[in-house]
Write a protein that holds these residues in place. Structure first.
Motif, PDB file in Angstrom:
ATOM      1  N   ALA A 209       0.830  -1.205   0.000  1.00 16.47           N
ATOM      2  CA  ALA A 209       0.000   0.000   0.000  1.00 16.47           C
ATOM      3  C   ALA A 209       0.863   1.254   0.000  1.00 16.47           C
ATOM      4  N   ARG A 210       1.988   1.206   0.721  1.00 19.75           N
ATOM      5  CA  ARG A 210       2.891   2.357   0.776  1.00 19.75           C
ATOM      6  C   ARG A 210       3.578   2.550  -0.577  1.00 19.75           C
ATOM      7  N   THR A 211       3.956   1.450  -1.207  1.00 15.28           N
ATOM      8  CA  THR A 211       4.554   1.538  -2.542  1.00 15.28           C
ATOM      9  C   THR A 211       3.576   2.156  -3.533  1.00 15.28           C
ATOM     10  N   ALA A 212       2.330   1.729  -3.469  1.00 25.53           N
ATOM     11  CA  ALA A 212       1.312   2.264  -4.371  1.00 25.53           C
ATOM     12  C   ALA A 212       1.127   3.762  -4.153  1.00 25.53           C
ATOM     13  N   ALA A 213       1.127   4.187  -2.896  1.00 24.43           N
ATOM     14  CA  ALA A 213       0.977   5.612  -2.593  1.00 24.43           C
ATOM     15  C   ALA A 213       2.169   6.406  -3.124  1.00 24.43           C
ATOM     16  N   ALA A 214       3.362   5.843  -3.008  1.00 27.32           N
ATOM     17  CA  ALA A 214       4.562   6.524  -3.502  1.00 27.32           C
ATOM     18  C   ALA A 214       4.538   6.632  -5.019  1.00 27.32           C
ATOM     19  N   LEU A 215       4.129   5.565  -5.680  1.00 27.52           N
ATOM     20  CA  LEU A 215       4.060   5.584  -7.138  1.00 27.52           C
ATOM     21  C   LEU A 215       3.024   6.596  -7.621  1.00 27.52           C
ATOM     22  N   ALA A 216       1.922   6.726  -6.890  1.00 28.33           N
ATOM     23  CA  ALA A 216       0.905   7.711  -7.253  1.00 28.33           C
ATOM     24  C   ALA A 216       1.452   9.124  -7.138  1.00 28.33           C
ATOM     25  N   ARG A 217       2.277   9.367  -6.132  1.00 33.70           N
ATOM     26  CA  ARG A 217       2.896  10.689  -5.974  1.00 33.70           C
ATOM     27  C   ARG A 217       3.867  10.979  -7.113  1.00 33.70           C
ATOM     28  N   MET A 218       4.598   9.964  -7.544  1.00 37.83           N
ATOM     29  CA  MET A 218       5.513  10.158  -8.665  1.00 37.83           C
ATOM     30  C   MET A 218       4.741  10.442  -9.946  1.00 37.83           C
ATOM     31  N   ALA A 243      10.790   8.478 -13.361  1.00 39.16           N
ATOM     32  CA  ALA A 243      10.775   9.855 -13.868  1.00 39.16           C
ATOM     33  C   ALA A 243      11.388   9.919 -15.256  1.00 39.16           C
ATOM     34  N   GLU A 244      12.517   9.252 -15.436  1.00 41.17           N
ATOM     35  CA  GLU A 244      13.177   9.269 -16.744  1.00 41.17           C
ATOM     36  C   GLU A 244      12.286   8.648 -17.812  1.00 41.17           C
ATOM     37  N   ALA A 245      11.646   7.535 -17.482  1.00 44.14           N
ATOM     38  CA  ALA A 245      10.786   6.863 -18.453  1.00 44.14           C
ATOM     39  C   ALA A 245       9.605   7.742 -18.865  1.00 44.14           C
TER      40      ALA A 245
END
Length: 295
Positions: A209-218, A243-245
């Motif tokens: 869940a924390r990974t998903a939240a971080a990816l959403a922020r990115m 970010a690069e992708a």
């Protein structure tokens, strides 16, 4: 020109470059690492070449499996807690809080477990690797504050109360191995279960869940700013790859090389504690007088 004046001019130039970057990308996700907290007295994990200092870190699976490793961890943590609990946000943390309050940055995603961003006043903070100030029982799921657990540790292990030792980056300390032999590890007061700091150990995964939240922020960000991280750990480096992708620019403020140096739009090798407050001052000035913005 003396060295002090030269350094000051260099820092102001670097701050202007970074302020310009944030002016162009006001929703930048800020990814912070251990280098931001060194000015608060918390040692860094790596040298300027990105090489890890000191001993091999405890692995999560080993901690949960081996009572001897649990005793070693909690003994070191008991001694090192004096340093960690006394750490306060430095000027870099406070500058990021000010930039966030002025809507000059997006979210903060931190690899640090020290809780200093929140103490500094930043509101939108995601602690990727957890928070050392919290403890969880693996048996019943009860939660405790690390400060309260310290009282229990010192009561059960009075011989370590006055031990002075070299602090380490993980919030623990280097102590005599003989001191661990008789150490009484803590247990849950509710069920007697195993207690573990609420952090992601090496060898463990960031919760889904924390990974998903971080990816959403990115995904929501328009750029990425790395502060005080060599990015040698993949959980942080992955955001540079994302970010690069996505074609989003990446800036880094870090003393020493990073794993993403070949991806960076802007690289500043300087102290975050010294440069970020200047960035915040410049941004405030631009808010008040838009016609004075630097190009």
């Amino acid at each position: 020109m003396n060295d002090e004046l030269g350094n000051s001019l260099g820092e102001h130039h670097a701050a202007t470059q970074l302020a310009t970057f944030l002016e162009q990308y006001p929703r930048a996700l800020v990814l912070t690492g251990a280098g931001l907290s060194t000015a608060s007295g918390i040692p860094d994990y790596r040298d300027r070449d990105g090489v890890r200092r000191g001993r091999v870190p405890i692995q999560g699976p080993e901690f949960r499996r081996d009572p001897a490793i649990q005793r070693r961890y909690w003994a070191r943590s008991m001694v090192g807690w004096r340093m960690m609990s006394g750490a306060a946000p430095n000027a870099g943390h406070r500058a990021l809080a000010a930039l966030g309050a002025d809507n000059r940055i997006g979210s903060i995603l931190t690899q640090n477990v020290d809780g200093l961003h929140t103490q500094a006043g930043s509101r939108d903070v995601l602690e990727l690797h957890g928070n050392i100030h919290h403890v969880t029982c693996l048996g019943c799921g009860a939660n405790f504050t690390r400060a309260a657990l310290q009282v229990q540790l010192e009561a059960d292990n009075p011989g370590l109360r006055q031990v002075l030792a070299q602090p380490l980056p993980d919030g623990d300390a280097e102590i005599d191995p003989d001191a661990v032999t008789e150490f009484t590890a803590p247990a849950c007061v509710h069920c007697g279960g195993m207690l573990m700091p609420d952090v992601v150990f090496f060898g463990d995964n960031v919760p889904a869940a924390r990974t998903a939240a971080a990816l959403a922020r990115m995904e929501a960000a328009d750029a990425l700013l790395v502060v005080g991280s060599s990015l040698m750990v993949y959980s942080g480096f992955r955001f540079c790859r994302l970010a690069e992708a996505a074609g989003k620019p990446i800036a880094a403020l870090n003393l020493g090389r990073t794993r993403a140096d070949d991806m960076l739009t802007l690289k500043i090798e300087a102290s975050a504690e010294r440069v970020l407050p200047i960035v915040a001052d410049i941004a405030v000035g631009w808010t008040a007088m838009p016609s004075t913005r630097s190009s």
